[in-house]
Write an enzyme that holds these catalytic residues in place. Structure first.
Site, short mmCIF file in Angstrom:
data_model
loop_
_atom_site.label_atom_id
_atom_site.label_comp_id
_atom_site.label_asym_id
_atom_site.label_seq_id
_atom_site.Cartn_x
_atom_site.Cartn_y
_atom_site.Cartn_z
N GLU A 147 -0.81 -0.18 4.02
CA GLU A 147 -1.20 -1.42 4.69
C GLU A 147 -2.48 -1.99 4.09
O GLU A 147 -2.63 -3.19 3.96
CB GLU A 147 -1.41 -1.17 6.19
N ASN A 166 26.32 -1.52 -15.07
CA ASN A 166 27.12 -1.82 -16.25
C ASN A 166 26.74 -3.17 -16.83
O ASN A 166 26.55 -3.31 -18.03
CB ASN A 166 28.60 -1.80 -15.85
N HIS A 174 3.70 -2.09 9.81
CA HIS A 174 3.02 -1.72 11.04
C HIS A 174 3.94 -0.95 11.97
O HIS A 174 3.57 0.10 12.52
CB HIS A 174 2.49 -2.98 11.74
#
Lengths: 151, 665
Positions: free
Chosen positions: B68, B396, B46
């Protein structure tokens, strides 16, 4: 390369010869102080000095250009400004600030030394204009600086 | 309105919000019913939308708005979002991040959200259909307490659900009008959104509980007279439902009840945002100003030590006391400056949930990520520089360390691998570890590779052990990947990781057991800039040894020095230490002309002795970085300007290890 027709150069002596750096690159000129020696792989790294609390490398220009390494007592250190940092360059003496026309500068591609940008012929004098980036292999200069010089 | 002056703040906050959203979305994928996270998502999304709109970035606002709607699904139903929805949301976040970057560079939003908005709309539509099925089949809605309290009033209690059109421009206004219209048909007991929170309403569904005076049809008609209303449903609540609800609320006090009264769409999220931000007053400061502050602080310390040394020679009454006061004030200031620069390591950790999620999916591996000690604080510069090395270590670990689920099952391990990133204080250091429970380092494989790359000889490979193999991984040009994957084989190896960490004054090592797992351990000094050190001289040149590394100092004439296989060893009563020459190890490589003392230091896991000419004493030094190319062949990691103006080089005790380690190998 600059598009302006004149350039201002800081001219200094080294042995019998005259060299110059663009004034836009020269931050200040300080009296000789013995640099603190450091272990470097490069023979022309003289050491480091403290410039207002900042640690700045000092390069031996004569050694870099293959000249005699004897320096007179009144030797100076030219502080060259870079985008990120600064570096000191040892010279014998600083002579003058010279304004040269762009056409007075002969580029010297044949020299093959990245340290030398051009040679200025002023009357009977030959002044070697140095390229601060090529001089020390970009040492202390960052990529942005390199790009700026190349532009 | 000229908003350009708010741009830096917008950029910083937008990035912060996006990182938080990334994290929250990944978290909600793991624990879909985490109501707190759902609320957090709403709050951030928001304010993100509001910020973008204020700054005039309409397309960003539009995209966030659509996101939203998808988040809204989280509120409507437990069980979370399907993977495709999460993927689309994360893609939106990536796009928004790229947009923020573009805005920083060009000042304009370079974004075409149409396709993403379509995808989002698709998600909402699919889910809404599902939703309705779910609703009608689900349990009857529970009346909120204020409705229950009204049950004895004798009026008919109805639940009204009003739907607004999808493209309704001002849902808050419509909601207000709807609630007002309903108010004319009876008394609105409770509503979602609540009437006082209607301003922030962004939803499309209005729910109200009404003590009705009118008939159902009249209520529906009243609602439908409002523009943008597509439909209204009215259902009477039976007395039994109300009684049952009253019973339940007696058992669970109303505050804990999570009835529809509390589900108030964006309104609740907005309210939560207000509550969440109370109390903390903080100021955003440009990081470069902090650096500047640190720099001045450093200068002050240098000058103070200089004045102190001058004062010790002067005989002025009261000067000593004044100096002591100055020292105390300056130390307090120094401590405060250091503290201001400290930020939690969380700033780096936050990117990993997302990274691990994406990578593990790409690699077909199942990984559980654990973050430990996120609130451990470190100097800001360290935290900033830590990002890339850590990402590399995590990649890695995922790529080379952890096995595929099949391999893990075959090895008798649980299918899901563990990756733990932790930070903790250890003395004056912070230790950051990346631990996996994967296959571990295979010394033979590493040795074979190192021989192939010409890093070691076949003879050396014969006698390789776990520790030395781990060390080989940091050798320049080494990479264990059989093929260059796009995960960790990016041309930068572990040597680059080590270089960065060493530049920060720390070190990184691997500890591994074959078949059990690998831990990459980064050790960093807590604060970089000011440290206590033992000042020594080698042939008249000053060096500073970090005090925390100094075990003791000895006079060399009191002890025996023997030569063992060409190396000098200092023989003490209880131990024998390798003795390095200060001139060779720290200077230009020439042996020092006279060495009277030895400093015994901790160097990685080992203990070493450095022969020096003179012990000067303990100093508080402001460390400065050394220019990059001036000290590559010596074990020094920085410099410090002494009160005399001389420069002391700071001894890198861990680099001492490597030199001798290589000789031993």
């Amino acid at each position: 390369m600059s598009t302006e027709s004149t350039r201002q150069l800081v001219v200094f002596s080294l042995g019998e010869e005259e060299y110059a750096l663009p004034i836009t690159r020269v931050h200040e000129i300080i009296r000789w102080t013995e640099p603190r020696s450091v272990a470097s792989d490069e023979p022309w790294v003289r050491g480091v000095i403290s410039l207002r609390g900042k640690i700045v490398p000092v390069y031996d220009l004569a050694a870099r250009l293959g000249l005699a390494a004897e320096r007179p007592e009144h030797a100076k250190i030219v502080i060259v400004e870079t985008a990120a940092d600064m570096a000191g360059v040892v010279v014998d003496d600083v002579e003058e600030v010279l304004t040269v026309e762009e056409e007075q500068l002969d580029s010297v591609p044949a020299a093959g030394d990245p340290a030398i940008e051009a040679i200025a012929k002023i009357d009977q004098r030959l002044v070697v204009l140095l390229d601060p980036v090529g001089l020390f292999g970009g040492a202390g200069l960052d990529a942005e600086q390199l790009a700026e010089v190349a532009a | 309105m000229d908003v350009s002056e708010y741009m830096p703040m917008f950029l910083a906050e937008a990035r912060e919000h996006l990182q938080e959203l990334n994290l929250a979305v990944v978290r909600i994928e793991e624990t879909p019913d985490d109501q707190e996270t759902v609320n957090e998502i709403f709050r951030i999304a928001h304010s993100m939308k509001g910020m973008s709109a204020t700054m005039g970035f309409e397309r960003m606002a539009a995209l966030t708005h659509k996101m939203e709607d998808v988040f809204e699904l989280l509120r409507q139903r437990s069980g979370g979002l399907p993977r495709e929805a999460i993927d689309v949301l994360l893609k939106c976040l990536d796009t928004l991040e790229a947009t923020v970057d573009a805005i920083e560079e060009t000042g304009a939003e370079d974004l075409d959200p149409t396709e993403l908005i379509e995808q989002l709309t698709g998600l909402v539509r699919e889910r809404t259909t599902e939703q309705e099925v779910h609703r009608s089949g689900g349990p009857a809605p529970v009346p909120p307490p204020e409705v229950v309290a009204e049950r004895a009033g004798g009026r008919r209690i109805v639940r009204v659900v009003v739907e607004l059109t999808e493209d309704c421009a001002m849902p808050s206004v419509r909601a207000y009008m709807v609630l007002n219209a309903l108010g004319e048909q009876g008394t609105v007991l409770s509503s979602a959104p609540a009437i006082e929170k209607v301003d922030a309403f962004e939803g499309r569904t209005i729910e109200a509980w009404l003590a009705a005076e009118a008939h159902d049809e009249e209520i529906v008609e009243a609602a439908q007279r409002i523009a943008d209303v597509t439909g209204a449903q009215v259902a009477e609540i039976s007395q039994e439902t109300l009684d049952a609800a009253a019973e339940q609320q007696r058992e669970h006090p109303p505050a804990a009840a999570s009835g529809p009264g509390e589900r108030q769409g964006a309104a609740a999220a907005g309210a939560a945002a207000h509550n969440g931000h109370k109390g903390t007053t903080s100021v955003r400061v440009d990081a470069s100003r902090l650096d500047q502050l640190m720099h001045y602080m450093g200068e002050l310390v240098v000058h103070r030590t200089h004045v102190e040394s001058l004062a010790s020679q002067a005989e002025v009454p009261g000067l000593q006391q004044a100096m002591a006061d100055l020292a105390r004030a300056s130390q307090a200031l120094q401590a405060m400056v250091m503290q201001v620069r400290m930020i939690p390591v969380e700033a780096v950790f936050l990117r990993f949930p997302r990274l691990v999620r994406d990578l593990s999916a790409k690699l077909g591996k199942q990984v559980e990520l654990k973050l430990v000690g996120q609130d451990t604080e470190l100097d800001r510069t360290v935290v900033d520089a830590l990002g890339d090395p850590l990402v590399h270590l995590v990649r890695n670990g995922l790529d080379h360390g952890l096995e595929t689920p099949e391999e893990r099952l075959a090895a008798g391990k649980p299918e899901t691998g563990l990756l733990e990133i932790s930070a903790a204080h250890a003395g004056g250091n912070v230790v950051i570890s990346v631990r996996d429970d994967g296959r571990g380092i295979d010394p033979e494989k590493v040795a074979a590779k190192a021989v192939e790359k010409g890093i070691i000889t076949p003879e050396q490979a014969e006698s390789i052990d776990q520790a030395r193999a781990a060390e080989l991984l940091f050798a320049p040009g080494f990479s264990t990947a059989e093929r260059t994957s796009d995960i960790s084989g990016r041309g930068v190896g572990m040597d680059a990781v080590r270089t960065v960490i060493r530049e920060l004054g720390g070190d990184v090592t691997f500890v591994s057991e074959k078949g059990v797992g690998t831990t990459a351990q980064i050790r960093l000094p807590l604060t970089l800039a000011i440290m206590s050190a033992l000042l020594v001289e080698v042939d008249g040149l000053p060096y500073a040894i970090p005090l925390e590394r100094v075990q003791r100092t000895v006079r060399l004439e009191d002890h025996v020095v023997r030569s063992v296989a060409g190396s000098r060893m200092l023989v003490m009563r209880e131990e024998v230490y390798p003795l390095l020459d200060g001139g060779e190890a720290l200077g230009r490589g020439l042996p020092a002309s006279d060495t009277d003392h030895a400093v015994i230091v901790t160097s990685g896991d080992r203990t070493m002795a450095i022969a020096v000419s003179k012990l000067v004493g303990q100093r508080e030094l402001v460390t400065r970085p050394l220019p990059s190319d001036v000290s590559d062949s010596a074990a020094v990691s920085g410099g410090a300007v002494l009160s005399s103006g001389e420069i002391a080089l700071i001894v890198d005790c861990d680099a001492l290890t490597t030199t001798t380690g290589l000789i031993a190998a």
